[in-house]
Design an enzyme around this catalytic site. Sequence first.
Site, PDB file in Angstrom:
ATOM      1  CE1 TYR A 193      -2.983  -3.129   0.912  1.00 47.24           C
ATOM      2  CE2 TYR A 193      -1.961  -3.122   3.082  1.00 47.24           C
ATOM      3  CZ  TYR A 193      -2.769  -3.733   2.140  1.00 47.24           C
ATOM      4  OH  TYR A 193      -3.356  -4.944   2.424  1.00 47.24           O
ATOM      5  NE  ARG A 194      -1.513   6.557  -3.467  1.00 48.98           N
ATOM      6  CZ  ARG A 194      -2.137   7.026  -4.532  1.00 48.98           C
ATOM      7  NH1 ARG A 194      -1.767   6.622  -5.744  1.00 48.98           N
ATOM      8  NH2 ARG A 194      -3.123   7.899  -4.409  1.00 48.98           N
ATOM      9  CD1 TRP A 197      -6.661   0.929   4.446  1.00 46.67           C
ATOM     10  CD2 TRP A 197      -4.931  -0.257   5.215  1.00 46.67           C
ATOM     11  NE1 TRP A 197      -6.709   0.986   5.807  1.00 46.67           N
ATOM     12  CE2 TRP A 197      -5.668   0.262   6.311  1.00 46.67           C
ATOM     13  CE3 TRP A 197      -3.824  -1.051   5.470  1.00 46.67           C
ATOM     14  CZ2 TRP A 197      -5.310   0.023   7.628  1.00 46.67           C
ATOM     15  CZ3 TRP A 197      -3.465  -1.293   6.783  1.00 46.67           C
ATOM     16  CH2 TRP A 197      -4.198  -0.756   7.839  1.00 46.67           C
ATOM     17  NE  ARG A 226      -5.065  -5.039  -1.852  1.00 43.81           N
ATOM     18  CZ  ARG A 226      -4.032  -4.429  -2.434  1.00 43.81           C
ATOM     19  NH1 ARG A 226      -4.214  -3.323  -3.139  1.00 43.81           N
ATOM     20  NH2 ARG A 226      -2.821  -4.920  -2.322  1.00 43.81           N
ATOM     21  N   GLY A 227      -6.585  -6.720   2.318  1.00 44.60           N
ATOM     22  CA  GLY A 227      -6.384  -7.464   3.560  1.00 44.60           C
ATOM     23  C   GLY A 227      -6.074  -6.597   4.762  1.00 44.60           C
ATOM     24  CG  ASP A 255      -2.108   5.356  -9.046  1.00 48.31           C
ATOM     25  OD1 ASP A 255      -1.899   4.222  -9.493  1.00 48.31           O
ATOM     26  OD2 ASP A 255      -2.237   5.603  -7.838  1.00 48.31           O
TER      27      ASP A 255
END
Length: 494
Positions: free
Chosen positions: A176-177, A190, A194-195, A287
């Site tokens: 994650y950024r 995130w 997402r996890g 991005d």
Amino acid sequence: MKYHDLRDFLALLEQQGELKRITLPVDPYLEMTEIADRTLRAGGPALLFENPKGHTMPVLCNLFGTPKRVAMGMGQEDISALREVGKLLAFLKEPEPPRGFRDLFDKLPQFKQVLNMPTKRLRNAPCQEKVWQGDEVDLNRIPIMQCWPDDAAPLITWGLTVTRGPHKERQNLGIYRQQLIGKNKLIMRWLSHRGGALDFQEWCQAHPGERFPVAVALGADPATILGAVTPVPDTLSEYAFAGLLRGTKTEVVKCLSNDLEIPASAEIVLEGYIEPGEMAPEGPYGDHTGYYNEIDNFPVFTVTHVTQRENAIYHSTYTGRPPDEPAVLGVALNEVLVPILQKQFPEIVDFYLPPEGCSYRLAVVTMRKQYAGHAKRVMMGVWSFLRQFMYTKFVIVCDDDINARDWNDVIWAITTRMDPARDTVMVENTPIDYLDFASPVSGLGSKMGLDATNKWPGETQREWGTPIKKDPNVTARIDAIWDELAIFHDGKGA
């Protein structure tokens, strides 16, 4: 291809001419991106900037800038061997007991690889050779890149984020950024599915108001990094998968400030917490879409400890309109995905995510069609089988006489085998990438399936076209006299 950590891997790359050391001073602000982008587009080496302006810590870029280097990171010699990695994942996703003695021997290599799955826990680790804590923490010591002129701030891009939900034994690893907003503060971007985000949501429900422990590893070994971006089964940890790729158990060590386990050989580790309710506006950032994304609120990660190796290396990248490093990674991981899909859908011949489609927004599938409506079943299967395809907006399904990776073939199939009204499937109000500003609502949009297969009875009332085929005898006769005709003096056209 055996290696122990990132430094071992860099030594292997250097031996093969796949690493270039840059000794000239280069600024992490925009200049590194310009150099890395030009190098990647030319298929060049990984770059180690040894003299970043204003810093003493080297910066590694373009580590996965070619499919070959991705394959090397997965322990393979070239991209074609990644199909075997996919077969292993397909086996682990749905393992089958051996059917007799011969089948047992056939499966022995897979069973042997599984022995490398458990992690090896260390008491002392290279990633904790140097420690800063409390007021000593200053993330500005790290040469964090700012990639594009209108980016909001420097951005950590290859941070391997380690979390654990309150009801889970195994940890989650995700990339994650993270936007730098203070000497000890980062924004953790995130997405909700997402996890890491799911772990955080479960923590907030189980422990209201309590701080959520987080660790971020920078410069982990390539197998561990790639494990975090590969569709491993939910029952398999990314550390275990990294051990399979590397052929040796993943070494981990417990954080100094919490119970999370981090890669023992990581170059830098950030330890800390997320305070429930502490949010900050993230972005805008250029991005992988080729555009700046919208500003949105995400949790703030407070760093309490920074640990690192002696003479640590900072691993970074940039994202922009393809080709970029994530697009190259997508090309390589495409080969891993094919056997996983074929395990569930044996009729699939090939599956292709074109990098120019941002590596996941458009998929081309070729299949052995067996009945009317079969293509629609496959496109629905693609959308639902792996969460990696949740954001795939377009699925094009073709017959097995079409090369999924050749746009000349695919466009011919679309324009000759499709009726737009009959063969287009539209699905509304589905999850869409938050970065996709083309959708009418952030995170919610539509998907399109294109059935570019030959139509069977029941799908059309007309006689279907017969493809033109050359007479093989005539082709053989002309082959025999082609050079004598000398139409192309340089042999072109033969």
